[in-house]
Scaffold this motif. Structure first.
Motif, mmCIF file in Angstrom:
data_model
loop_
_atom_site.group_PDB
_atom_site.id
_atom_site.type_symbol
_atom_site.label_atom_id
_atom_site.label_comp_id
_atom_site.label_asym_id
_atom_site.label_seq_id
_atom_site.Cartn_x
_atom_site.Cartn_y
_atom_site.Cartn_z
ATOM 1 N N THR A 88 0.826 -1.207 0.000
ATOM 2 C CA THR A 88 0.000 0.000 0.000
ATOM 3 C C THR A 88 0.862 1.259 0.000
ATOM 4 N N LEU A 89 1.919 1.245 0.822
ATOM 5 C CA LEU A 89 2.791 2.418 0.892
ATOM 6 C C LEU A 89 3.554 2.608 -0.417
ATOM 7 N N ILE A 90 4.033 1.501 -0.998
ATOM 8 C CA ILE A 90 4.767 1.602 -2.261
ATOM 9 C C ILE A 90 3.869 2.188 -3.356
ATOM 10 N N LEU A 91 2.618 1.716 -3.398
ATOM 11 C CA LEU A 91 1.682 2.227 -4.408
ATOM 12 C C LEU A 91 1.366 3.699 -4.166
ATOM 13 N N SER A 92 1.478 4.145 -2.913
ATOM 14 C CA SER A 92 1.190 5.544 -2.607
ATOM 15 C C SER A 92 2.349 6.454 -2.983
ATOM 16 N N LEU A 93 3.589 5.918 -2.945
ATOM 17 C CA LEU A 93 4.716 6.802 -3.292
ATOM 18 C C LEU A 93 5.135 6.671 -4.759
ATOM 19 N N LEU A 94 4.590 5.666 -5.443
ATOM 20 C CA LEU A 94 4.944 5.438 -6.850
ATOM 21 C C LEU A 94 4.806 6.698 -7.722
ATOM 22 N N PRO A 115 -3.024 16.224 -8.452
ATOM 23 C CA PRO A 115 -4.342 15.672 -8.773
ATOM 24 C C PRO A 115 -4.267 14.364 -9.558
ATOM 25 N N VAL A 116 -3.301 14.253 -10.471
ATOM 26 C CA VAL A 116 -3.163 13.027 -11.260
ATOM 27 C C VAL A 116 -2.560 11.915 -10.391
ATOM 28 N N ALA A 117 -1.558 12.269 -9.582
ATOM 29 C CA ALA A 117 -0.923 11.282 -8.699
ATOM 30 C C ALA A 117 -1.957 10.613 -7.795
ATOM 31 N N MET A 118 -2.885 11.420 -7.269
ATOM 32 C CA MET A 118 -3.886 10.858 -6.369
ATOM 33 C C MET A 118 -4.794 9.876 -7.093
ATOM 34 N N GLY A 144 -3.534 2.262 -3.663
ATOM 35 C CA GLY A 144 -2.789 2.950 -2.610
ATOM 36 C C GLY A 144 -3.688 3.945 -1.894
ATOM 37 N N ILE A 145 -3.075 4.855 -1.114
ATOM 38 C CA ILE A 145 -3.846 5.838 -0.342
ATOM 39 C C ILE A 145 -3.611 7.237 -0.926
ATOM 40 N N PRO A 146 -4.644 7.822 -1.568
ATOM 41 C CA PRO A 146 -4.461 9.112 -2.249
ATOM 42 C C PRO A 146 -3.911 10.229 -1.359
ATOM 43 N N VAL A 186 0.998 13.742 -0.034
ATOM 44 C CA VAL A 186 2.106 14.132 0.845
ATOM 45 C C VAL A 186 3.446 13.783 0.206
ATOM 46 N N PHE A 187 3.544 12.597 -0.408
ATOM 47 C CA PHE A 187 4.801 12.212 -1.071
ATOM 48 C C PHE A 187 5.097 13.127 -2.256
#
Lengths: 124, 231
Positions: B121-127, B134-137, B145-147, B152-153
């Motif tokens: 989950t964390l890896i998918l959030s920082l990818l 807006p696109v990253a989220m 992952g967690i938008p 924050v990343f």
């Protein structure tokens, strides 16, 4: 009058976003709906389907507020503070190192190829 | 029902007000750490913590502002279209730089995070950290992952890019407008593009093109990387 123009342009831009979401749902495209909408908008402008001024003023206005729009989602970090406790601190290091690698790789690639093309042109 | 309407109006108003004043502060001092996306978020988080308001309550109003993110991403096509001449004149260096940046950024992010043993989950959030927020989220959400963490990343990537970036680029002898603009845009998205403004018009244009196209390339490639690394 200005407000009506803004509203119409906004609805038009929103239409592209909506179409992007719709295409994503219909065909199961693994891309964000907004990026599909972005691509369609760029394609429509490039193909001159409508003039730039039809969307320009509202797009500029929207973009000047862009940071505001993602504040509510960012505030959600409030539910995940524990992630950064203990070992989570290294997450920040990972992001920083990887960001610098990205900067070095992309910057030097563009600079190198840019220079090569420049010198190629001069020799001709 | 009445209560929800009140809460919605209150939190919309609160978010706008915080943004408005923090933006004034930023315009006045122009110091990176005063960027309203950072300071206004901080004020709202502080307010919610002090009053003990759950995030879900805040979002009764917040999600109305949130829903403008999608159309704003579509609007990014307009500045890119205006830069089409720059893009066409430098097609090979620009597209190559972006592609290399996205590949190195995502591969190194996954590899390093795996090395430290972080969860999927964390890896998918920082990818998607080098993609505009807006696109990253959206990318993170689709991958599972967690938008909010992704946001924050993205901010950490942006700030490390503009704080360390100037010295780092000099060290690597990246000095042409196209190299500098690409470095800032591809690694540090909108925050980097704001920094590129201090270098010059050409750096800024390259950076904004790099930012928009990194978002496109990144959203295409993120699922591919998840698949390659068997996440």
């Amino acid at each position: 009058m200005k407000f009506i123009v803004f509203l119409l342009q906004f609805i038009f831009i929103y239409g592209f976003f909506f179409l992007g979401q719709l295409l994503r749902e219909l065909f199961g495209i693994p891309l964000p709906g907004s990026i599909i909408g972005f691509t369609l908008m760029f394609a429509a402008l490039a193909l001159k389907l409508f003039p730039l001024r039809l969307v320009e003023s509202t797009a500029t206005l929207l973009l000047s507020f862009l940071p505001l729009f993602f504040i509510p989602a960012t505030v959600g970090v409030i539910n995940y503070f524990d992630v950064f406790a203990g070992k989570g601190f290294f997450l920040i290091a990972v992001v920083i190192i990887s960001t610098l690698l990205t900067m070095a790789a992309s910057g030097s690639t563009s600079q190198y190829l840019g220079r090569r093309i420049e010198t190629g042109k001069e020799q001709k | 029902m009445m209560n929800d309407l009140f809460l919605a109006l209150f939190f919309i108003g609160f978010t706008f007000t915080a943004y408005f004043f923090m933006n004034l502060l930023y315009i006045r001092f122009h110091f990176s750490f005063l960027m309203p996306a950072l300071t206004a978020t901080f004020i709202i988080v502080l307010f919610l913590l002090i009053t003990g308001t759950p995030y879900e309550t805040y979002m009764i109003g917040g999600h109305w502002i949130d829903s403008l993110m999608g159309p704003a991403v579509v609007a990014l096509a307009i500045p890119l279209y205006k830069q089409r001449k720059l893009l066409l004149d430098n097609l090979v260096p620009v597209l190559s730089g972006i592609l290399v940046g996205v590949v190195i950024g995502m591969a190194s992010g996954i590899a390093l995070a795996k090395l430290f043993g972080f969860s999927r989950t964390l890896i998918l959030s920082l990818l998607p950290k080098s993609i505009t927020t807006p696109v990253a989220m959206e990318v993170t959400e689709q991958l599972g992952g967690i938008p909010s963490l992704a946001a924050v990343f993205v901010m950490i990537a942006g700030f490390s890019g503009i704080i360390i970036g100037p010295v780092f680029l000099k060290m690597l002898r990246i000095e042409t407008p196209i190299g500098v603009g690409m470095g800032f845009g591809a690694a540090a998205h909108g925050i980097g593009t704001a920094k590129a403004l201090e270098y010059g018009a050409q750096e800024t244009s390259v950076s904004s093109v790099a930012m928009s196209l990194s978002a496109v390339f990144g959203s295409f490639l993120a699922p591919v990387f998840v698949w390659i690394f068997c996440l």
